[in-house]
Design a protein around this motif. Structure first.
Motif, PDB file in Angstrom:
ATOM      1  N   THR A  16     -21.948   3.785 -51.588  1.00  0.00           N
ATOM      2  CA  THR A  16     -21.152   3.491 -50.427  1.00  0.00           C
ATOM      3  C   THR A  16     -21.483   4.525 -49.585  1.00  0.00           C
ATOM      4  O   THR A  16     -21.551   4.486 -48.241  1.00  0.00           O
ATOM      5  CB  THR A  16     -19.959   3.119 -50.565  1.00  0.00           C
ATOM      6  OG1 THR A  16     -19.972   1.710 -51.468  1.00  0.00           O
ATOM      7  CG2 THR A  16     -19.326   2.506 -49.450  1.00  0.00           C
ATOM      8  N   HIS A  19     -24.746   5.156 -48.036  1.00  0.00           N
ATOM      9  CA  HIS A  19     -24.847   4.006 -46.979  1.00  0.00           C
ATOM     10  C   HIS A  19     -24.109   4.387 -45.780  1.00  0.00           C
ATOM     11  O   HIS A  19     -24.798   4.175 -44.527  1.00  0.00           O
ATOM     12  CB  HIS A  19     -24.671   2.595 -47.768  1.00  0.00           C
ATOM     13  CG  HIS A  19     -24.871   1.674 -46.645  1.00  0.00           C
ATOM     14  ND1 HIS A  19     -26.100   1.201 -46.656  1.00  0.00           N
ATOM     15  CD2 HIS A  19     -24.115   0.825 -46.013  1.00  0.00           C
ATOM     16  CE1 HIS A  19     -26.047  -0.115 -45.628  1.00  0.00           C
ATOM     17  NE2 HIS A  19     -24.694  -0.214 -45.302  1.00  0.00           N
ATOM     18  N   LYS A  23     -25.651   5.235 -41.868  1.00  0.00           N
ATOM     19  CA  LYS A  23     -25.475   4.468 -40.709  1.00  0.00           C
ATOM     20  C   LYS A  23     -24.644   5.276 -39.593  1.00  0.00           C
ATOM     21  O   LYS A  23     -24.421   4.941 -38.562  1.00  0.00           O
ATOM     22  CB  LYS A  23     -24.468   3.439 -41.010  1.00  0.00           C
ATOM     23  CG  LYS A  23     -24.994   2.274 -42.111  1.00  0.00           C
ATOM     24  CD  LYS A  23     -25.899   1.617 -41.269  1.00  0.00           C
ATOM     25  CE  LYS A  23     -26.742   0.448 -42.193  1.00  0.00           C
ATOM     26  NZ  LYS A  23     -27.792  -0.250 -41.573  1.00  0.00           N
ATOM     27  N   THR A 224     -29.830   1.809 -54.459  1.00  0.00           N
ATOM     28  CA  THR A 224     -29.571   1.306 -53.201  1.00  0.00           C
ATOM     29  C   THR A 224     -31.102   2.178 -52.371  1.00  0.00           C
ATOM     30  O   THR A 224     -31.513   3.155 -52.957  1.00  0.00           O
ATOM     31  CB  THR A 224     -28.428   1.534 -52.296  1.00  0.00           C
ATOM     32  OG1 THR A 224     -28.366   3.179 -52.380  1.00  0.00           O
ATOM     33  CG2 THR A 224     -27.394   0.969 -52.994  1.00  0.00           C
ATOM     34  N   ARG A 276     -26.583  -3.194 -54.080  1.00  0.00           N
ATOM     35  CA  ARG A 276     -26.876  -3.151 -52.461  1.00  0.00           C
ATOM     36  C   ARG A 276     -26.062  -4.035 -51.617  1.00  0.00           C
ATOM     37  O   ARG A 276     -25.864  -3.747 -50.573  1.00  0.00           O
ATOM     38  CB  ARG A 276     -28.551  -3.724 -52.512  1.00  0.00           C
ATOM     39  CG  ARG A 276     -29.656  -2.585 -52.963  1.00  0.00           C
ATOM     40  CD  ARG A 276     -30.765  -3.122 -52.236  1.00  0.00           C
ATOM     41  NE  ARG A 276     -31.378  -4.323 -52.822  1.00  0.00           N
ATOM     42  CZ  ARG A 276     -32.036  -4.156 -53.958  1.00  0.00           C
ATOM     43  NH1 ARG A 276     -32.492  -3.150 -54.380  1.00  0.00           N
ATOM     44  NH2 ARG A 276     -32.624  -5.508 -54.473  1.00  0.00           N
ATOM     45  N   ASP A 277     -25.818  -5.170 -52.280  1.00  0.00           N
ATOM     46  CA  ASP A 277     -24.553  -5.990 -51.245  1.00  0.00           C
ATOM     47  C   ASP A 277     -23.382  -5.551 -51.328  1.00  0.00           C
ATOM     48  O   ASP A 277     -22.382  -5.859 -50.378  1.00  0.00           O
ATOM     49  CB  ASP A 277     -24.593  -7.268 -51.877  1.00  0.00           C
ATOM     50  CG  ASP A 277     -26.053  -8.192 -51.868  1.00  0.00           C
ATOM     51  OD1 ASP A 277     -26.871  -7.682 -50.947  1.00  0.00           O
ATOM     52  OD2 ASP A 277     -26.253  -8.996 -52.565  1.00  0.00           O
ATOM     53  N   ARG A 280     -23.317  -2.970 -48.441  1.00  0.00           N
ATOM     54  CA  ARG A 280     -23.325  -3.634 -47.445  1.00  0.00           C
ATOM     55  C   ARG A 280     -21.852  -4.575 -47.006  1.00  0.00           C
ATOM     56  O   ARG A 280     -21.619  -4.392 -45.673  1.00  0.00           O
ATOM     57  CB  ARG A 280     -24.536  -4.757 -47.363  1.00  0.00           C
ATOM     58  CG  ARG A 280     -24.751  -5.632 -46.113  1.00  0.00           C
ATOM     59  CD  ARG A 280     -25.685  -4.993 -45.040  1.00  0.00           C
ATOM     60  NE  ARG A 280     -25.432  -5.910 -43.910  1.00  0.00           N
ATOM     61  CZ  ARG A 280     -25.251  -5.944 -42.697  1.00  0.00           C
ATOM     62  NH1 ARG A 280     -24.481  -4.904 -42.621  1.00  0.00           N
ATOM     63  NH2 ARG A 280     -25.424  -6.840 -41.600  1.00  0.00           N
ATOM     64  N   CYS A 281     -21.483  -4.976 -47.816  1.00  0.00           N
ATOM     65  CA  CYS A 281     -19.998  -5.675 -47.699  1.00  0.00           C
ATOM     66  C   CYS A 281     -18.971  -4.557 -47.255  1.00  0.00           C
ATOM     67  O   CYS A 281     -18.272  -4.903 -46.402  1.00  0.00           O
ATOM     68  CB  CYS A 281     -19.521  -6.308 -48.970  1.00  0.00           C
ATOM     69  SG  CYS A 281     -20.463  -7.806 -49.498  1.00  0.00           S
ATOM     70  N   GLU A 283     -19.465  -2.077 -45.386  1.00  0.00           N
ATOM     71  CA  GLU A 283     -19.564  -1.577 -43.904  1.00  0.00           C
ATOM     72  C   GLU A 283     -19.357  -2.838 -43.050  1.00  0.00           C
ATOM     73  O   GLU A 283     -18.823  -2.414 -42.136  1.00  0.00           O
ATOM     74  CB  GLU A 283     -21.641  -1.585 -43.857  1.00  0.00           C
ATOM     75  CG  GLU A 283     -21.768  -1.017 -42.473  1.00  0.00           C
ATOM     76  CD  GLU A 283     -23.296  -1.441 -42.483  1.00  0.00           C
ATOM     77  OE1 GLU A 283     -24.060  -1.691 -43.201  1.00  0.00           O
ATOM     78  OE2 GLU A 283     -23.860  -1.224 -41.266  1.00  0.00           O
ATOM     79  N   LEU A 350     -23.980 -11.267 -44.224  1.00  0.00           N
ATOM     80  CA  LEU A 350     -24.345 -10.754 -45.577  1.00  0.00           C
ATOM     81  C   LEU A 350     -25.590 -11.872 -45.975  1.00  0.00           C
ATOM     82  O   LEU A 350     -25.420 -12.868 -45.838  1.00  0.00           O
ATOM     83  CB  LEU A 350     -23.503 -10.774 -46.825  1.00  0.00           C
ATOM     84  CG  LEU A 350     -23.872 -10.284 -48.073  1.00  0.00           C
ATOM     85  CD1 LEU A 350     -23.927  -8.802 -47.976  1.00  0.00           C
ATOM     86  CD2 LEU A 350     -22.846 -10.863 -49.146  1.00  0.00           C
TER      87      LEU A 350
END
Ligand code: NAD
Ligand code: USQ
Length: 416
Positions: A16, A19, A23, A224, A276-277, A280-281, A283, A350
């Motif tokens: 995380t 990631h 970003k 990831t 990986r999800d 993203r969650c 974020e 998502l």
């Protein structure tokens, strides 16, 4: 945004942090490295070779030019240190992963039960208390668990996202309300997450702290796109009987031809999400904070649902592994139905990684590649929910010849 990631050296926290940094966020990891220390005490190590924090951060900087700061701090114990960090960094958001997260570890002994409660409850309370004292208006994104609900009370009705609609008959007529979904924890670890929920709700109500609580299912997978850039960035993979979670354990077992360790009948149904999800969650949750004064927003962070035996059969089919039904060291329902509402994240965009998409890559790139690092003696799950449980379950086992009968017997003895 300036984002503190508490527990940013862990399995979910590390990917995380990368990631969010990728970003463009300004990320600071806060961690006391207790997870690495527990591995030392249990004499086990991650299947994947994880680099030191310093090496991880230096590698990330060399490869991307992006800097992640690190603060060594025990969030549960060093309250004044936490206050100093909040004042120094003035974060816009704080992702809170910093808890002891293994149910079997939490049930091992009085020491691990007390450690889990002290660590998890104090970490969450210290954070909220320090936000109030320091006057920091940061959005708290807390990692909770699907286990707070108890895996489905109402047959095939989906578990709602945190709040349950109820109707109460009163002398004035029927009153409709939404209440926090009843808690039904299945371990001391899960119990701490139900306590977290109340602490979060109180500080949101009393002090206007903005809170998102993510009720996450079992995370599987390892890498990831950021952690796979270099082996020094690789994510951890727990496989031992205390910290290894079911799907990753089955994948690891298949790689070394160790029979897949299904507890009991394997009728336990659980919710899953790929790492990986997860990132993203987080974020998405950070990008959609609740308003000040709003009750905690609760999202179910899950993408797929499987029965344990279904997972075992699937992996056996792909890899040729054998399956073994073992006496269940846990006190849990032998079988349950589970349906979960996960519309919040789907509506925010998502796009889930399914088991069918991720499975083969995981087998090829991780479990087969690092199989030589596995210590077979660390695979059995020995932590019992009730003292003597495995010993008692082993008795009828000797009389039953085939595993099907064994499982049947177990399902009656362990049904809650
Ligand atoms: P992990 O043990 O790998 O990571 C937790 C990190 O927090 C570790 O780096 C640890 O050193 C740190 N930490 C723990 N206590 C701390 C303290 N008092 N002060 C500072 N740092 C501390 O666990 P994970 O799998 O990454 O889980 C992260 C969070 O997500 C946990 O809260 C867990 O309950 C939740 N969660 C995990 C899963 C899963 O399948 N892994 C599923 C649902 C929810
Ligand atoms: N199980 C097996 N064989 C194994 C390991 C586990 O059959 O070798 C079974 C367990 O008995 C259980 C199920 O698989 O019925 C799930 O166990 P798990 O260890 O994969 O997951 P759990 O203990 O629930 O904990 C994990 C994370 C925790 C997180 C939780 C989400 O460690 O941090 O909160 O998943 S959830 O399960 O949705 O509550």
């Amino acid at each position: 945004m300036k984002i503190l990631v508490l527990g940013g050296d862990g399995f979910c926290g590390w990917p995380t942090s990368l990631h969010l940094s990728d970003k463009g966020h300004d990320v600071v990891i806060v961690d006391n490295l207790s997870r690495r220390q527990i591995d030392v005490l249990l004499e086990v190590q991650s299947l994947t070779p994880i680099a030191s924090v310093t090496e991880r951060l230096m590698t990330w900087r060399e490869l991307t030019g992006k800097k992640i700061d690190f603060e060594f701090l025990d969030v549960a114990k060093d309250y004044s240190g936490l206050l100093t960090i909040l004042k120094k960094h003035q974060p816009d958001a704080i992702v809170h992963f910093a808890e002891q997260r293994a149910a079997p570890y939490s049930m091992k002994s009085s020491m691990t039960k007390r450690y889990t409660v002290n660590n998890n409850v104090n970490a969450t309370h210290n954070l909220l208390c320090a936000l109030v004292e320091s006057g920091t208006d940061a959005h708290v994104v807390h990692l909770g668990t699907m286990g707070v609900y108890g895996y489905g009370w109402f047959g095939s009705a989906p578990i709602p996202e945190g709040y349950l609609s109820i109707k109460v008959d009163t002398p004035e007529g029927e009153i409709a309300r939404e209440v926090l979904h009843p808690a039904n924890p299945g371990s001391v670890y899960h119990m701490t997450k139900t306590l977290d929920q109340l602490i979060l709700a109180f500080y949101a109500k009393n002090d206007g702290i903005r809170v998102t609580d993510l009720h996450q299912g079992i995370v599987w997978g390892t890498q990831t796109s950021q952690t796979s850039l270099d082996e020094k960035l690789i994510n951890r993979f727990d496989y031992d009987g205390d910290y290894g979670t079911v799907l990753n354990r089955f994948l690891m077992q298949a790689a070394i031809k160790y029979p897949l360790t299904v507890h009991g009948s394997g009728g336990q149904t659980r919710a899953f999400i790929h790492i990986r999800d997860t990132v993203r969650c987080i974020e998405l949750a950070i990008a959609h904070p609740p308003r000040r004064g709003e009750r905690p927003v609760i999202f179910n962070q899950v993408t797929e649902i499987f029965q344990v035996k279904e997972l075992a059969n699937l992996i056996a089919k792909v890899t040729g592994a054998k399956i073994e039904h073992l006496p269940n060291p846990r006190f849990e329902a032998a079988e349950n139905q589970l349906a979960v509402d996960n519309n919040h994240f789907l509506n925010l965009g998502l796009n889930p990684t399914t088991l069918s998409q991720g499975l083969l890559a995981e087998v090829r790139d991780i479990t087969n590649k690092y199989a030589h690092r596995i210590d077979r003696s660390k695979i059995p799950a020995k932590s019992e929910w009730r003292q003597g449980q495995l010993h008692n379950l082993a008795k009828p086992r000797a009389k039953k010849a085939n595993s099907h009968n064994k499982a049947k017997k177990l399902s009656t003895t362990t049904k809650l």
